[in-house]
Scaffold this motif. Structure first.
Motif, PDB file in Angstrom:
ATOM      1  N   PHE A  69      24.582  42.956   0.971  1.00 42.76           N
ATOM      2  CA  PHE A  69      25.613  42.340   1.414  1.00 42.76           C
ATOM      3  C   PHE A  69      25.086  40.951   1.871  1.00 42.76           C
ATOM      4  O   PHE A  69      25.957  40.068   2.276  1.00 42.76           O
ATOM      5  CB  PHE A  69      26.331  43.057   2.491  1.00 42.76           C
ATOM      6  CG  PHE A  69      25.275  43.641   3.388  1.00 42.76           C
ATOM      7  CD1 PHE A  69      24.718  43.102   4.668  1.00 42.76           C
ATOM      8  CD2 PHE A  69      25.069  45.065   3.233  1.00 42.76           C
ATOM      9  CE1 PHE A  69      23.762  43.744   5.401  1.00 42.76           C
ATOM     10  CE2 PHE A  69      24.326  45.511   4.088  1.00 42.76           C
ATOM     11  CZ  PHE A  69      23.713  45.029   5.344  1.00 42.76           C
ATOM     12  N   GLU A 124      13.667  38.887   8.543  1.00 36.13           N
ATOM     13  CA  GLU A 124      13.888  39.846   9.206  1.00 36.13           C
ATOM     14  C   GLU A 124      12.827  39.876  10.511  1.00 36.13           C
ATOM     15  O   GLU A 124      11.358  39.628  10.236  1.00 36.13           O
ATOM     16  CB  GLU A 124      13.331  41.313   8.531  1.00 36.13           C
ATOM     17  CG  GLU A 124      12.911  42.430   9.217  1.00 36.13           C
ATOM     18  CD  GLU A 124      13.642  42.912  10.189  1.00 36.13           C
ATOM     19  OE1 GLU A 124      14.982  43.090  10.057  1.00 36.13           O
ATOM     20  OE2 GLU A 124      13.392  43.335  11.449  1.00 36.13           O
ATOM     21  N   SER A 183      17.562  40.727  16.231  1.00 40.91           N
ATOM     22  CA  SER A 183      18.405  42.060  15.458  1.00 40.91           C
ATOM     23  C   SER A 183      17.446  42.230  14.318  1.00 40.91           C
ATOM     24  O   SER A 183      16.619  41.532  13.588  1.00 40.91           O
ATOM     25  CB  SER A 183      19.623  41.293  14.560  1.00 40.91           C
ATOM     26  OG  SER A 183      20.068  41.806  13.876  1.00 40.91           O
ATOM     27  N   SER A 240      20.655  47.059  12.882  1.00 43.71           N
ATOM     28  CA  SER A 240      21.687  46.855  11.859  1.00 43.71           C
ATOM     29  C   SER A 240      21.801  48.059  11.231  1.00 43.71           C
ATOM     30  O   SER A 240      21.097  48.584  10.323  1.00 43.71           O
ATOM     31  CB  SER A 240      21.144  45.800  10.715  1.00 43.71           C
ATOM     32  OG  SER A 240      21.187  44.510  11.468  1.00 43.71           O
ATOM     33  N   HIS A 299      25.137  49.873   9.900  1.00 45.38           N
ATOM     34  CA  HIS A 299      25.858  49.454   8.647  1.00 45.38           C
ATOM     35  C   HIS A 299      26.403  51.004   7.925  1.00 45.38           C
ATOM     36  O   HIS A 299      27.090  50.923   6.972  1.00 45.38           O
ATOM     37  CB  HIS A 299      25.294  48.632   7.783  1.00 45.38           C
ATOM     38  CG  HIS A 299      24.958  47.369   8.459  1.00 45.38           C
ATOM     39  ND1 HIS A 299      25.729  46.796   9.360  1.00 45.38           N
ATOM     40  CD2 HIS A 299      24.073  46.321   7.987  1.00 45.38           C
ATOM     41  CE1 HIS A 299      25.203  45.477   9.778  1.00 45.38           C
ATOM     42  NE2 HIS A 299      24.185  45.406   8.986  1.00 45.38           N
ATOM     43  N   ASN A 315      31.397  39.771   5.773  1.00 39.87           N
ATOM     44  CA  ASN A 315      31.748  38.671   4.957  1.00 39.87           C
ATOM     45  C   ASN A 315      31.321  38.800   3.486  1.00 39.87           C
ATOM     46  O   ASN A 315      30.098  38.961   3.230  1.00 39.87           O
ATOM     47  CB  ASN A 315      30.881  37.431   5.763  1.00 39.87           C
ATOM     48  CG  ASN A 315      31.174  36.023   4.978  1.00 39.87           C
ATOM     49  OD1 ASN A 315      31.644  35.919   3.861  1.00 39.87           O
ATOM     50  ND2 ASN A 315      31.516  35.119   6.032  1.00 39.87           N
TER      51      ASN A 315
HETATM   52  N1  SAH Z   1      17.021  41.080   9.451  1.00 39.36           N
HETATM   53  C1  SAH Z   1      17.607  41.021  10.522  1.00 39.36           C
HETATM   54  C2  SAH Z   1      18.806  40.009  11.030  1.00 39.36           C
HETATM   55  C3  SAH Z   1      19.608  39.699   9.856  1.00 39.36           C
HETATM   56  S1  SAH Z   1      21.133  38.909  10.015  1.00 39.36           S
HETATM   57  C4  SAH Z   1      18.944  42.314  10.682  1.00 39.36           C
HETATM   58  O1  SAH Z   1      18.756  42.989   9.578  1.00 39.36           O
HETATM   59  O2  SAH Z   1      19.278  42.688  11.455  1.00 39.36           O
HETATM   60  C5  SAH Z   1      21.848  39.562  11.422  1.00 39.36           C
HETATM   61  C6  SAH Z   1      23.057  40.765  11.044  1.00 39.36           C
HETATM   62  O3  SAH Z   1      24.008  39.997   9.885  1.00 39.36           O
HETATM   63  C7  SAH Z   1      22.621  41.969  10.544  1.00 39.36           C
HETATM   64  O4  SAH Z   1      23.454  42.894  11.060  1.00 39.36           O
HETATM   65  C8  SAH Z   1      23.031  41.647   8.927  1.00 39.36           C
HETATM   66  O5  SAH Z   1      22.947  43.096   8.480  1.00 39.36           O
HETATM   67  C9  SAH Z   1      24.214  40.860   9.218  1.00 39.36           C
HETATM   68  N2  SAH Z   1      24.815  40.532   7.672  1.00 39.36           N
HETATM   69  C10 SAH Z   1      24.246  40.294   6.952  1.00 39.36           C
HETATM   70  N3  SAH Z   1      24.847  39.776   5.668  1.00 39.36           N
HETATM   71  C11 SAH Z   1      26.098  39.892   6.110  1.00 39.36           C
HETATM   72  C12 SAH Z   1      27.411  39.849   5.568  1.00 39.36           C
HETATM   73  N4  SAH Z   1      27.740  39.151   4.518  1.00 39.36           N
HETATM   74  N5  SAH Z   1      28.632  40.021   6.298  1.00 39.36           N
HETATM   75  C13 SAH Z   1      28.363  40.685   7.739  1.00 39.36           C
HETATM   76  N6  SAH Z   1      27.102  40.717   8.129  1.00 39.36           N
HETATM   77  C14 SAH Z   1      26.098  40.589   7.536  1.00 39.36           C
END
Ligand code: SAH
Length: 347
Positions: free
Chosen positions: A115, A162, A191, A214, A216, A290
């Motif tokens: 995503f 990351e 994160s 994260s 999910h 998103n």
């Molecule tokens: N690599 C780290 C930081 C990434 S971005 C991580 O994986 O946590 C921060 C958050 O945004 C993460 O939880 C990621 O999974 C989320 N994220 C990424 N793309 C997204 C999207 N299209 N919609 C909602 N959240 C998203």
């Protein structure tokens, strides 16, 4: 290659500059300038000849904001150009309690979440500690121009990359940003998609930033469908590493959960999520997915509220993350992709 001054702590900078036969207070002057984002040409209390000598060996500025997109809600998205021409994004958000910057830790990302727009082209390179710091320095410079007392109080490492895949530079950044911008670990959230060994290492190294996981999905099979890292790290291992972090740091852990229609928002997901988070203090941050850049589908407000209600009814601590900057492509990686693809993103 020239060294970036922002990579140094104050002490390291004095040691570096000691080689140049200059008066000790000069190092302090240089340090104060770089904390404010000044380039050599702006360091007016330093003799020109010294500035010239230093600029042969060092660069003072780590990045430049080349594009800003301002949302109606006040959120500002920055496109930073690093000194080698690579681009990363940052998002400046304004909350009641102050300004928060969402910063990037890598150019691209190799985690490959289905995503997420940031990982679409894989990892280009890690950001150095001083480059991550430079995102904060430049954003503070931007803020100061609008209001001389405004400054960033919180940083979330949730931009591209990351953080735990760039451990040394990210942890060095944590010390630099406290010393240089006065932002303590309590003001920082990191994160991760769940790199277990480095979560434990962060705990063992004595850090106390807010750890965000994260998650999910509530089963390994499902998680693997959207997050390739689920192959290497099982939810059970991730949650026990998170518990270890809580025990060492005393900080409540945040579980990030992007809600996806028909995928992870059923009643049984709510029950499993509660089970997974009940052994130590965890707060669930629900994020409306998103879905602009993937074929996974987000949720509407009613679906989001219904899932929140289920979670609360089984005793979980959860909130829905306020969505900021929807009109400026607030989600990860989107401004950069639009810019590179030549689209118009004037706001
Ligand atoms: N690599 C780290 C930081 C990434 S971005 C991580 O994986 O946590 C921060 C958050 O945004 C993460 O939880 C990621 O999974 C989320 N994220 C990424 N793309 C997204 C999207 N299209 N919609 C909602 N959240 C998203």
């Amino acid at each position: 290659m020239k060294k970036l001054l922002l990579d140094f702590t104050k002490d390291e900078l004095s040691q570096e500059l000691a080689l140049f036969d200059l008066k000790p207070y000069r190092a302090e002057q240089v340090y104060n300038w770089i904390c404010g984002g000044a380039d050599f040409s702006e360091m007016t209390n330093i003799p020109k000849s010294l500035r010239e000598t230093l600029s042969e060996k060092f660069v003072a500025v780590g990045s430049e904001i080349i594009k800003e997109a301002i949302s109606k809600d006040g959120t500002v998205k920055f496109l930073y150009k690093l000194n080698d021409g690579n681009l990363v994004e940052g998002v400046l958000m304004s909350y009641k309690y102050g300004y928060t910057l969402c910063a990037s830790t890598q150019v691209g990302c190799r985690m490959g979440c289905a995503f997420c727009a940031s990982g679409k082209d894989g990892l280009l390179r890690n950001l150095g500690a001083g480059e991550i710091l430079s995102e904060v320095v430049e954003a503070n410079k931007y803020l100061r121009k609008k209001d001389k007392n405004a400054r960033i109080g919180n940083v979330v490492l949730m931009g591209s990359g990351e953080p735990l895949d760039n451990y040394d530079n990210v942890t060095k950044f944590l010390s630099l940003v406290t010393e240089s911008q006065g932002i303590s670990q309590r003001g920082i959230s990191l994160s991760t998609c769940g790199l277990v060994r480095n979560i434990r290492r962060l705990a063992d190294d004595g850090f106390s930033v807010t750890l965000c996981i994260s998650l999910h999905a509530t089963s390994d099979e499902k998680r693997l469908r959207v997050m390739p890292t689920a192959n290497a790290y099982k939810i059970g291992e991730i949650m026990s590493a998170a518990e270890y972090y809580f025990k060492k740091s005393g900080r409540r852990v945040i579980i990030e959960y992007a809600m996806m229609r028909g995928f992870n928002i059923s009643e049984s997901d709510a029950i499993k999520l509660r089970e997974l988070t009940k052994n130590f203090p965890c707060h669930i941050n629900l994020i409306p997915l998103n879905d602009a850049d993937s074929n996974l589908v987000g949720v509407n407000r009613a679906e989001a509220n219904a899932f929140l209600k289920k979670l609360l009814s089984v005793g979980a601590s959860a909130t829905i993350r306020r969505s900021l900057g929807a009109d400026i492509e607030g989600a990860c990686g989107q401004l950069k992709r639009r810019y590179i693809n030549g689209g118009n993103n004037e706001n």
